[in-house]
Design an enzyme around this catalytic site. Structure first.
Site, PDB file in Angstrom:
ATOM      1  N   GLY A  44       3.187  -3.033   1.557  1.00 14.09           N
ATOM      2  CA  GLY A  44       3.612  -2.225   0.409  1.00 14.09           C
ATOM      3  C   GLY A  44       4.550  -3.014  -0.485  1.00 14.09           C
ATOM      4  N   ASN A  45       5.229  -2.321  -1.379  1.00 11.51           N
ATOM      5  CA  ASN A  45       6.183  -2.999  -2.267  1.00 11.51           C
ATOM      6  C   ASN A  45       7.309  -2.056  -2.631  1.00 11.51           C
ATOM      7  OD1 ASN A  45       5.463  -1.586  -4.874  1.00 11.51           O
ATOM      8  ND2 ASN A  45       3.460  -2.394  -4.272  1.00 11.51           N
ATOM      9  N   ARG A  46       8.268  -2.574  -3.390  1.00  7.79           N
ATOM     10  CA  ARG A  46       9.513  -1.832  -3.649  1.00  7.79           C
ATOM     11  C   ARG A  46       9.467  -0.921  -4.870  1.00  7.79           C
ATOM     12  NH1 ARG A  46      13.751  -3.932  -0.724  1.00  7.79           N
ATOM     13  NH2 ARG A  46      13.491  -6.079   0.003  1.00  7.79           N
ATOM     14  N   SER A  47       8.309  -0.743  -5.488  1.00  5.81           N
ATOM     15  CA  SER A  47       8.288   0.067  -6.713  1.00  5.81           C
ATOM     16  C   SER A  47       8.697   1.521  -6.413  1.00  5.81           C
ATOM     17  CB  SER A  47       6.883   0.044  -7.318  1.00  5.81           C
ATOM     18  OG  SER A  47       6.845   0.906  -8.412  1.00  5.81           O
TER      19      SER A  47
END
Ligand code: CTP
Length: 394
Positions: A207-210
């Site tokens: 995943g990512n930090r958005s």
């Protein structure tokens, strides 16, 4: 009021409903307005200046004799795109109708020809008194929008018409007054928000930090400006908001499917989601045991914007880039490679911007023009991006 003048003066009259305007102030800020609070001196008996100062982040004065060097009644009046006077007492309505200028608020009202919304709150006998009825008529004849107070239980034991209306009703009346800002009526706006997840096994993902805040701000701003908004949300909760239809997705592939279904009937696409560039080659059906969890083989995800580019039939496409170095040059490359009309780039080195309510960066247009964006709320940037996208629509 133009879409870019979002300065509002919130006048507070001396009624007990003054405390309810704290919520109104917050809600105005949430939808991208910059609010200066101007209380009447008597209203400070109900809510003190420090509350307004803290909530608005701006200086609060009540008389023309304070900060005289700024000539505040004229400077505030000139910068205001609109006024909301809430609550408006019988006395405040009478003073405005008579053209009095005996405190800072009434001075500002006289010195400005911006649209003005008056939100009365008082005891029903005062609202129905012939003097108040005549004063309200005078104000309406002069172009003020005067709301009807709500009916219900009053501060004392009695009830009737005199209650401060619900914040949502005030906002609706305010946005209706701001007719000029409803410049996206009939336009289909498609927004992506959040960050995609690529499953490794049933419990793990890439995943990512958005945080998705920018995408939600855009969807809300577009809906408030009258657009029909479809929001494709990746792994985030979206509270109900009128005019926004939400589709939930998890992975980049699912987002691409959702985009393909909607792209042909879209006029403006704002692609603020952070899409995972790669995914595991295979997703394990069972949880991978610790001893085996040492290597994930990846394959590239499709580039969603680049995939949509050949399907373009006049859609305005807005991309986002989060870079940790060389941001302008890399964003410019992405703009050309993905066939975008504009791109917003911000510098996320050190984790800045993610999760924050504020943003700072540069808008790059397809003609190469760069517009630096100083630190501001994501709501404000949302409106600016919509302004530029709308211009490209022609
Ligand atoms: N984007 C996309 N499809 C992808 C990756 C990104 O459509 N597979 C979109 C994003 O939603 C964003 C823009 O492309 O609007 C730029 O995203 P970014 O991650 O900065 O660019 P990448 O092309 O992934 O480039 P890199 O990761 O090499 O910086």
């Amino acid at each position: 009021m133009s879409a870019t003048n979002r300065e509002v003066i919130l006048g507070i009259g001396g009624g007990i409903a003054a405390y309810k305007s704290a919520d109104l102030l917050r809600r105005l800020q949430d939808i991208g307005y910059l609010v200066t609070v101007v209380p009447t001196p008597s209203s400070l008996n109900f809510v003190g200046a420090p509350t307004w100062q803290a909530l608005s982040g701006r200086a609060v004065t009540t008389q023309v004799w304070e900060r005289v060097d700024e000539v505040r009644h004229v400077s505030l009046a000139q910068q205001a795109g609109a006024f909301i006077i809430a609550p408006a007492t019988a006395d405040l309505i009478a003073r405005i109708a008579a053209g009095r200028a005996d405190d800072l608020l009434t001075n500002c009202v006289l010195a400005s020809d911006a649209p003005k919304l008056i939100v009365p709150a008082m005891h029903p006998s005062m609202w129905l008194d012939a003097a108040t009825v005549a004063n309200v008529q005078t104000l309406r004849a002069r172009g003020f929008i005067v709301m009807e107070p709500a009916v219900g239980r009053l501060t004392g034991s009695d009830s009737g018409q005199g209650r401060f209306p619900d914040t949502n009703q005030i906002l609706d009346a305010f946005l209706a007054m701001e007719g000029a800002v409803r410049d996206l009526v009939g336009v289909n706006v498609l927004v992506t928000a959040g960050g995609t997840r690529e499953a490794i096994d049933p419990v793990r993902f890439i995943g990512n930090r958005s945080s998705g805040k920018q995408g939600v701000a855009i969807a809300k701003a577009a809906a408030l400006r009258g657009a029909k908004v479809e929001l494709i949300a990746a792994n985030m909760e979206i509270p109900y908001f009128p005019g926004i239809e939400v589709t939930h997705v998890e992975s980049a592939e699912q987002m691409l499917d959702a985009l393909r279904d909607r792209f042909t009937h879209t006029q403006i696409l704002l692609m603020s989601a952070a899409v995972a560039d790669a995914k595991p080659k295979a997703t394990a059906l069972e949880k991978i045991k610790k001893a085996q969890f040492n290597n994930i083989e990846l394959e590239a995800n499709p580039d969603l914007l680049a995939t949509l580019q050949p399907l373009k039939t006049g859609q305005v496409m807005v991309g986002f880039a989060a870079e940790t170095s060389d941001h302008l040059a890399s964003a410019q490359k992405k703009l050309s490679a993905k066939g975008l009309d504009l791109i917003y780039v911000n510098d996320v080195s050190g984790g800045a911007i993610f999760g924050s309510q504020e943003t700072q960066g540069t808008i790059i247009l397809a003609n190469g023009e760069n517009i630096p964006i100083p630190l501001q709320s994501k709501d404000r940037l949302a409106n600016l991006l919509l302004d530029y996208a709308r211009k490209q629509l022609g």
